[in-house]
Design an enzyme around this catalytic site. Structure first.
Site, PDB file in Angstrom:
ATOM      1  N   TYR A 181       0.978  -1.261  -0.038  1.00  0.00           N
ATOM      2  CA  TYR A 181      -0.054   0.046  -0.026  1.00  0.00           C
ATOM      3  C   TYR A 181       0.934   1.333   0.037  1.00  0.00           C
ATOM      4  O   TYR A 181       0.800   2.118  -0.787  1.00  0.00           O
ATOM      5  CB  TYR A 181      -0.899   0.109   1.056  1.00  0.00           C
ATOM      6  CG  TYR A 181      -1.731   1.277   1.341  1.00  0.00           C
ATOM      7  CD1 TYR A 181      -2.467   1.781   0.610  1.00  0.00           C
ATOM      8  CD2 TYR A 181      -1.111   2.268   2.481  1.00  0.00           C
ATOM      9  CE1 TYR A 181      -3.320   2.909   0.856  1.00  0.00           C
ATOM     10  CE2 TYR A 181      -1.788   3.455   2.580  1.00  0.00           C
ATOM     11  CZ  TYR A 181      -2.919   3.865   1.581  1.00  0.00           C
ATOM     12  OH  TYR A 181      -3.432   4.947   1.922  1.00  0.00           O
ATOM     13  N   LYS A 185       1.117   4.162  -2.825  1.00  0.00           N
ATOM     14  CA  LYS A 185       0.835   5.604  -2.697  1.00  0.00           C
ATOM     15  C   LYS A 185       2.221   6.429  -3.039  1.00  0.00           C
ATOM     16  O   LYS A 185       2.232   7.628  -3.614  1.00  0.00           O
ATOM     17  CB  LYS A 185       0.642   5.907  -1.302  1.00  0.00           C
ATOM     18  CG  LYS A 185      -0.791   5.490  -0.745  1.00  0.00           C
ATOM     19  CD  LYS A 185      -1.935   5.553  -1.386  1.00  0.00           C
ATOM     20  CE  LYS A 185      -2.214   7.032  -1.480  1.00  0.00           C
ATOM     21  NZ  LYS A 185      -3.643   7.013  -2.564  1.00  0.00           N
TER      22      LYS A 185
HETATM   23  N1  LIG Z   1      -7.867   8.064   5.560  1.00  0.00           N
HETATM   24  C1  LIG Z   1      -6.403   8.334   5.795  1.00  0.00           C
HETATM   25  O1  LIG Z   1      -6.152   8.497   6.879  1.00  0.00           O
HETATM   26  C2  LIG Z   1      -5.606   8.435   4.731  1.00  0.00           C
HETATM   27  C3  LIG Z   1      -4.234   8.676   4.952  1.00  0.00           C
HETATM   28  C4  LIG Z   1      -3.204   8.731   3.709  1.00  0.00           C
HETATM   29  C5  LIG Z   1      -3.922   8.814   2.395  1.00  0.00           C
HETATM   30  N2  LIG Z   1      -5.221   8.221   2.480  1.00  0.00           N
HETATM   31  C6  LIG Z   1      -5.623   8.448   0.931  1.00  0.00           C
HETATM   32  O2  LIG Z   1      -6.849   9.223   0.701  1.00  0.00           O
HETATM   33  C7  LIG Z   1      -7.740   8.628  -0.261  1.00  0.00           C
HETATM   34  C8  LIG Z   1      -9.104   8.455   0.293  1.00  0.00           C
HETATM   35  O3  LIG Z   1      -9.063   7.583   1.383  1.00  0.00           O
HETATM   36  P1  LIG Z   1      -9.949   7.252   2.510  1.00  0.00           P
HETATM   37  O4  LIG Z   1      -9.737   7.091   3.725  1.00  0.00           O
HETATM   38  O5  LIG Z   1     -11.046   8.471   2.189  1.00  0.00           O
HETATM   39  O6  LIG Z   1     -10.691   5.715   1.739  1.00  0.00           O
HETATM   40  P2  LIG Z   1     -12.092   5.239   1.825  1.00  0.00           P
HETATM   41  O7  LIG Z   1     -13.021   5.971   2.818  1.00  0.00           O
HETATM   42  O8  LIG Z   1     -11.648   3.524   2.011  1.00  0.00           O
HETATM   43  O9  LIG Z   1     -12.629   5.345   0.290  1.00  0.00           O
HETATM   44  C9  LIG Z   1     -12.093   4.742  -0.664  1.00  0.00           C
HETATM   45  C10 LIG Z   1     -12.728   5.355  -2.071  1.00  0.00           C
HETATM   46  O10 LIG Z   1     -11.922   4.648  -3.056  1.00  0.00           O
HETATM   47  C11 LIG Z   1     -12.891   3.779  -3.731  1.00  0.00           C
HETATM   48  N3  LIG Z   1     -12.222   3.006  -4.714  1.00  0.00           N
HETATM   49  C12 LIG Z   1     -11.724   1.962  -4.359  1.00  0.00           C
HETATM   50  N4  LIG Z   1     -11.495   1.023  -5.581  1.00  0.00           N
HETATM   51  C13 LIG Z   1     -12.005   1.597  -6.527  1.00  0.00           C
HETATM   52  C14 LIG Z   1     -11.862   1.265  -7.836  1.00  0.00           C
HETATM   53  N5  LIG Z   1     -11.397   0.265  -8.218  1.00  0.00           N
HETATM   54  N6  LIG Z   1     -12.287   2.144  -8.748  1.00  0.00           N
HETATM   55  C15 LIG Z   1     -13.010   3.383  -8.183  1.00  0.00           C
HETATM   56  N7  LIG Z   1     -13.148   3.816  -6.950  1.00  0.00           N
HETATM   57  C16 LIG Z   1     -12.463   2.892  -6.142  1.00  0.00           C
HETATM   58  C17 LIG Z   1     -13.946   3.490  -2.866  1.00  0.00           C
HETATM   59  O11 LIG Z   1     -15.132   3.068  -3.612  1.00  0.00           O
HETATM   60  P3  LIG Z   1     -16.277   1.981  -2.852  1.00  0.00           P
HETATM   61  O12 LIG Z   1     -17.136   2.596  -1.916  1.00  0.00           O
HETATM   62  O13 LIG Z   1     -16.897   1.453  -4.133  1.00  0.00           O
HETATM   63  O14 LIG Z   1     -15.321   0.872  -2.078  1.00  0.00           O
HETATM   64  C18 LIG Z   1     -14.348   4.868  -2.081  1.00  0.00           C
HETATM   65  O15 LIG Z   1     -14.971   5.610  -2.741  1.00  0.00           O
HETATM   66  C19 LIG Z   1      -7.055   7.313  -0.788  1.00  0.00           C
HETATM   67  O16 LIG Z   1      -6.192   7.282  -1.695  1.00  0.00           O
HETATM   68  C20 LIG Z   1      -6.087   6.811   0.492  1.00  0.00           C
HETATM   69  O17 LIG Z   1      -5.025   6.043  -0.001  1.00  0.00           O
HETATM   70  C21 LIG Z   1      -5.929   8.365   3.307  1.00  0.00           C
END
Ligand SMILES: NC(=O)c1ccc[n+]([C@@H]2O[C@H](COP(=O)([O-])OP(=O)(O)OC[C@H]3O[C@@H](n4cnc5c(N)ncnc54)[C@H](OP(=O)(O)O)[C@@H]3O)[C@@H](O)[C@H]2O)c1
Length: 320
Positions: A181, A185
Site C-alpha cells: 500500500y 501511494k
Molecule cells: N484515511 C486516511 O487516513 C488516509 C491517509 C493517507 C492517504 N489516504 C488516501 O486518501 C484517499 C481516500 O482515503 P479514504 O480514507 O477516504 O478511503 P475510503 O473511505 O476507503 O474510500 C476509498 C474510495 O475509493 C474508492 N475505490 C476503491 N477502489 C476503487 C476502484 N477500483 N475504482 C474506483 N473507486 C475505487 C472506494 O469506492 P467503494 O465505495 O466502491 O469501495 C471509495 O469511494 C485514498 O487514496 C487513500 O490512500 C487516506
C-alpha cells in the site's frame, strides 16, 4: 513553509466561488473523496463523482444535494481496477473541458494474500497508481481544453518511509500488504511530480499538484447517513486520537485547496499543518526521496508499458 502569496489567508470554511468549473473526484462516494466533493459542490462548480458502484454514488450525491442547495453534482461509472474501461468512463463525462481531477480513490488491503486486478496487476498498485496513471492520459484532452486545469494526486504519509522497488513494482516477491500500500501511494506521488515536469516541458496549461490528507479516521468524521454514521460511542472512543489525527472532512482540506487556491502551483506538496497529520492545509517541502527524477522517470516508463500507453517526444502521447 507556507504560501508566499499576498492573497487573503485561506479559509477552509469560506471557499472561493467556482461557478462554471467542472471537477472530477475519483472515489467521491465515500470518505475523503465524499467530503472533497461536498466542499467543492458548495463553490457552485459542477462536481462529478467517479465511482465503481453507481448505487453508492447516488446515495452520496443525494447527501450532497441535501446539504448544498442547488449543488451541481452527478456521477459517472469509473473502475480504476479495469484499465480498459477508463476511456469509456471519460467519454461518459459528457464535458468539453475539465478544470480539475482529484485522484482520490484508493484501496488499502490488510490480508496477507496478494490480490490482482482483472488486468493481472497487484490490486493496490494497479488501482491506486496504474488506474490513475491511465485515467490521466485519457483525461488529458479535456484537461488541456480548460484554461488552467489541475491534476491533484492524493498521496499518503505512509509513503514517507517507503521506497520503491523498481525491479518488483507489483510486489511479486515477499508480498506485505502494508508495504505494498505504502509503495502504491509513493508511486502515485512520484507520478504527480513527474507529470508536472513533463507538463512544463511540453508547455501545457495543466498543472499537477500532490497532496496528502494526514491521518483521517472514520471515527472522527461527522455522520453522513446512511453511508456513514458515527455513533456516540465511536465519537467518545476516538477522542484521544483527535490529539494527533482528524476526520475525513478535514482530510479533504488539502485536496480542496489544491483544486481551488490560485496561489497553489504545480509541483507543490500540500498536507495538514500539525505534524503533517491534522489541521489546516499548508505547503510542505517535497520529501527528499520524492525529488529523485530518475526514479520517477523509470516508474513513468514502466507505467506506460503496464498500461499500454504510447510514447512520443514528450513521453506521453496525449500530453500537450
Ligand atoms: N484515511 C486516511 O487516513 C488516509 C491517509 C493517507 C492517504 N489516504 C488516501 O486518501 C484517499 C481516500 O482515503 P479514504 O480514507 O477516504 O478511503 P475510503 O473511505 O476507503 O474510500 C476509498 C474510495 O475509493 C474508492 N475505490 C476503491 N477502489 C476503487 C476502484 N477500483 N475504482 C474506483 N473507486 C475505487 C472506494 O469506492 P467503494 O465505495 O466502491 O469501495 C471509495 O469511494 C485514498 O487514496 C487513500 O490512500 C487516506
Amino acid at each position: 513553509m507556507s504560501s508566499t502569496s499576498s492573497a487573503p489567508p485561506w479559509k477552509v470554511r469560506r471557499l472561493p466561488a467556482a461557478d462554471g468549473r467542472v471537477f472530477l473526484v475519483t472515489g467521491g462516494n465515500a470518505g475523503i473523496g465524499y467530503f472533497a466533493a461536498e466542499q467543492l459542490s458548495a463553490t457552485g462548480a459542477t462536481v462529478v463523482l467517479g465511482c465503481r458502484d453507481l448505487a453508492r454514488a447516488e446515495v452520496a450525491t443525494a447527501s450532497i444535494r441535501a446539504r448544498v442547495p442547488g449543488a451541481r453534482v452527478r456521477t459517472v461509472r469509473l473502475d480504476l481496477a479495469d484499465l480498459s474501461s477508463l476511456d469509456a468512463a471519460v467519454e461518459s463525462l459528457g464535458e468539453r473541458h475539465l478544470d480539475a481531477v482529484v485522484h482520490n480513490a484508493g484501496v488499502a488491503l490488510d490480508a496477507s494474500r496478494r490480490q490482482v486486478t482483472g488486468d493481472g496487476h497487484e490490486l493496490m498498485f494497479g488501482t491506486n497508481h496504474l488506474g490513475h496513471f491511465a485515467l490521466t492520459r485519457s483525461l488529458m484532452p479535456l484537461l488541456s481544453a480548460a484554461p488552467a486545469a489541475r491534476v491533484v494526486t492524493v498521496g499518503s504519509f505512509a509513503a514517507k518511509s517507503e521506497r520503491l522497488d523498481l525491479d518488483d513494482l507489483q510486489s511479486r516477491r515477499d508480498y506485505r500488504p502494508k508495504r505494498a500500500y505504502g509503495r502504491s501511494k509513493l508511486a502515485q506521488m512520484y507520478f504527480g511530480f513527474e507529470l508536472e515536469r513533463r507538463l512544463r516541458a511540453a508547455g501545457s496549461t495543466v498543472a499537477s499538484v500532490v497532496v496528502h490528507p494526514g491521518g483521517a479516521l472514520d471515527s472522527l468524521t461527522p455522520s453522513r447517513p446512511p453511508f456513514h454514521v458515527r455513533t456516540a460511542g465511536a465519537r467518545w472512543g476516538a477522542a484521544p486520537a483527535a490529539v494527533l489525527l482528524q476526520g475525513k472532512h478535514a482530510g479533504a482540506w488539502p485536496v480542496v485547496r489544491a483544486v481551488l487556491d490560485p496561489a497553489v502551483r504545480g509541483g507543490e506538496l500540500w498536507g495538514p499543518r500539525v505534524f503533517g497529520l491534522r489541521g489546516e492545509p499548508r505547503r510542505e517541502p517535497v520529501w527528499n526521496h520524492l525529488a529523485e527524477p530518475s526514479v520517477a522517470a523509470r516508474l513513468w516508463d514502466a507505467s506506460c508499458g503496464l498500461t499500454g500507453a504510447g510514447l512520443n517526444a514528450t513521453g506521453w502521447g496525449a500530453v500537450r
